[in-house]
Design an enzyme around this catalytic site. Structure first.
Site, PDB file in Angstrom:
ATOM      1  N   ARG A  52      71.851 -16.378  10.508  1.00 48.04           N
ATOM      2  CA  ARG A  52      71.421 -15.905  11.825  1.00 48.04           C
ATOM      3  C   ARG A  52      72.594 -15.530  12.711  1.00 48.04           C
ATOM      4  O   ARG A  52      72.473 -14.636  13.555  1.00 48.04           O
ATOM      5  CB  ARG A  52      70.544 -16.967  12.487  1.00 48.04           C
ATOM      6  CG  ARG A  52      69.167 -17.060  11.829  1.00 48.04           C
ATOM      7  CD  ARG A  52      68.347 -18.235  12.337  1.00 48.04           C
ATOM      8  NE  ARG A  52      68.481 -18.445  13.754  1.00 48.04           N
ATOM      9  CZ  ARG A  52      67.475 -18.363  14.629  1.00 48.04           C
ATOM     10  NH1 ARG A  52      66.257 -18.093  14.207  1.00 48.04           N
ATOM     11  NH2 ARG A  52      67.679 -18.580  15.902  1.00 48.04           N
ATOM     12  N   ARG A  63      75.562  -2.537  19.826  1.00 45.89           N
ATOM     13  CA  ARG A  63      75.839  -2.263  21.237  1.00 45.89           C
ATOM     14  C   ARG A  63      77.269  -1.741  21.432  1.00 45.89           C
ATOM     15  O   ARG A  63      77.491  -0.861  22.263  1.00 45.89           O
ATOM     16  CB  ARG A  63      75.623  -3.507  22.088  1.00 45.89           C
ATOM     17  CG  ARG A  63      74.181  -3.818  22.303  1.00 45.89           C
ATOM     18  CD  ARG A  63      73.538  -2.772  23.223  1.00 45.89           C
ATOM     19  NE  ARG A  63      72.165  -3.126  23.454  1.00 45.89           N
ATOM     20  CZ  ARG A  63      71.132  -2.366  23.147  1.00 45.89           C
ATOM     21  NH1 ARG A  63      71.299  -1.194  22.589  1.00 45.89           N
ATOM     22  NH2 ARG A  63      69.919  -2.760  23.401  1.00 45.89           N
ATOM     23  N   HIS A  66      77.256   1.732  20.678  1.00 46.81           N
ATOM     24  CA  HIS A  66      76.621   2.493  21.748  1.00 46.81           C
ATOM     25  C   HIS A  66      77.594   2.836  22.876  1.00 46.81           C
ATOM     26  O   HIS A  66      77.446   3.873  23.520  1.00 46.81           O
ATOM     27  CB  HIS A  66      75.421   1.735  22.321  1.00 46.81           C
ATOM     28  CG  HIS A  66      74.239   1.728  21.424  1.00 46.81           C
ATOM     29  ND1 HIS A  66      73.314   0.700  21.437  1.00 46.81           N
ATOM     30  CD2 HIS A  66      73.807   2.593  20.474  1.00 46.81           C
ATOM     31  CE1 HIS A  66      72.370   0.946  20.542  1.00 46.81           C
ATOM     32  NE2 HIS A  66      72.652   2.093  19.949  1.00 46.81           N
ATOM     33  N   SER A  94      79.888 -23.470  13.072  1.00 45.06           N
ATOM     34  CA  SER A  94      80.737 -24.544  12.561  1.00 45.06           C
ATOM     35  C   SER A  94      82.205 -24.170  12.522  1.00 45.06           C
ATOM     36  O   SER A  94      83.074 -25.030  12.557  1.00 45.06           O
ATOM     37  CB  SER A  94      80.300 -24.937  11.147  1.00 45.06           C
ATOM     38  OG  SER A  94      80.642 -23.896  10.227  1.00 45.06           O
ATOM     39  N   SER A 146      69.912 -22.217  16.753  1.00 47.40           N
ATOM     40  CA  SER A 146      69.282 -21.216  17.617  1.00 47.40           C
ATOM     41  C   SER A 146      69.988 -21.049  18.957  1.00 47.40           C
ATOM     42  O   SER A 146      70.264 -19.924  19.387  1.00 47.40           O
ATOM     43  CB  SER A 146      67.811 -21.552  17.863  1.00 47.40           C
ATOM     44  OG  SER A 146      67.071 -21.416  16.665  1.00 47.40           O
ATOM     45  N   GLU A 149      73.329 -19.169  18.521  1.00 47.66           N
ATOM     46  CA  GLU A 149      73.154 -17.750  18.174  1.00 47.66           C
ATOM     47  C   GLU A 149      72.633 -16.941  19.361  1.00 47.66           C
ATOM     48  O   GLU A 149      73.126 -15.834  19.627  1.00 47.66           O
ATOM     49  CB  GLU A 149      72.203 -17.622  16.985  1.00 47.66           C
ATOM     50  CG  GLU A 149      72.747 -18.279  15.741  1.00 47.66           C
ATOM     51  CD  GLU A 149      71.706 -19.044  14.930  1.00 47.66           C
ATOM     52  OE1 GLU A 149      72.096 -19.660  13.933  1.00 47.66           O
ATOM     53  OE2 GLU A 149      70.501 -19.033  15.292  1.00 47.66           O
TER      54      GLU A 149
END
Length: 182
Positions: A52, A63, A66, A94, A146, A149
């Site tokens: 993830r 991005r 972009h 980690s 989560s 990330e």
């Protein structure tokens, strides 16, 4: 996080509170060093992360493309070799993930600058990196990495926001570079 602060029927507020609390602990000087590295024009950038973290790195790489950077994601078949003068950004909670550490070692040996986003600023990856942006996750109600990330993606979006503020017609240019094959 205090579970009593958010009604159980509104878990999205709990996630938002965790992200806000973590963003409040980000080192502004470390963030500025990341922005400074991306201000250098003409540099090729490579992004990486596993699992993830890699998905967050891919979204951030898009991005940066972009706003006009030459960007590649390591592992994609069209990614060229990393060489002197290039930059490599790695996301690794980690800071010990063998593939990420190996990529950082190769990039450094080639003369590339390495940026690491990690919640372990004493990790092997952080020791290799030229710039470390610590993402100090301590506790979370969310599963796995989560919170790390999510926060990495927001931090890299904030780098984009900072850089774009100095580009005339940034949003128009970004829309021009956005895919038209959807």
């Amino acid at each position: 996080m205090d579970q009593l602060e958010t009604p159980p029927a509104r878990p999205w507020l709990a996630v938002g509170q965790e992200i806000t609390g973590l963003l409040e602990r980000i080192d502004p000087a470390a963030f500025a060093r990341v922005v400074g590295a991306f201000e250098r024009q003409g540099r090729r950038w490579f992004f990486s992360g596993q699992g993830r973290s890699g998905l967050s790195a891919q979204m951030a790489a898009m991005r940066f493309m972009h706003i006009g950077h030459q960007v590649h994601f390591l592992g994609e078949v069209t990614a060229p070799s990393v060489r002197a003068g290039d930059g490599l950004l790695i996301i690794s909670g980690s800071g010990q993930t063998p593939v990420s550490v190996g990529f950082a070692e190769i990039a450094k040996a080639e003369g590339a600058e390495v940026i690491a986003l990690t919640h372990k600023p004493q990790s092997k990856l952080a020791g290799i990196a030229d710039i470390v942006l610590p993402v100090p996750v301590e506790t979370t109600a969310q599963f796995g990495g989560s919170l790390f990330e999510q926060t990495c993606l927001i931090l890299l979006d904030a780098v984009i926001l900072d850089l774009a503020s100095r580009i005339p017609n940034a949003h128009k240019l970004m829309w021009h570079r956005h895919t038209n094959m959807q």
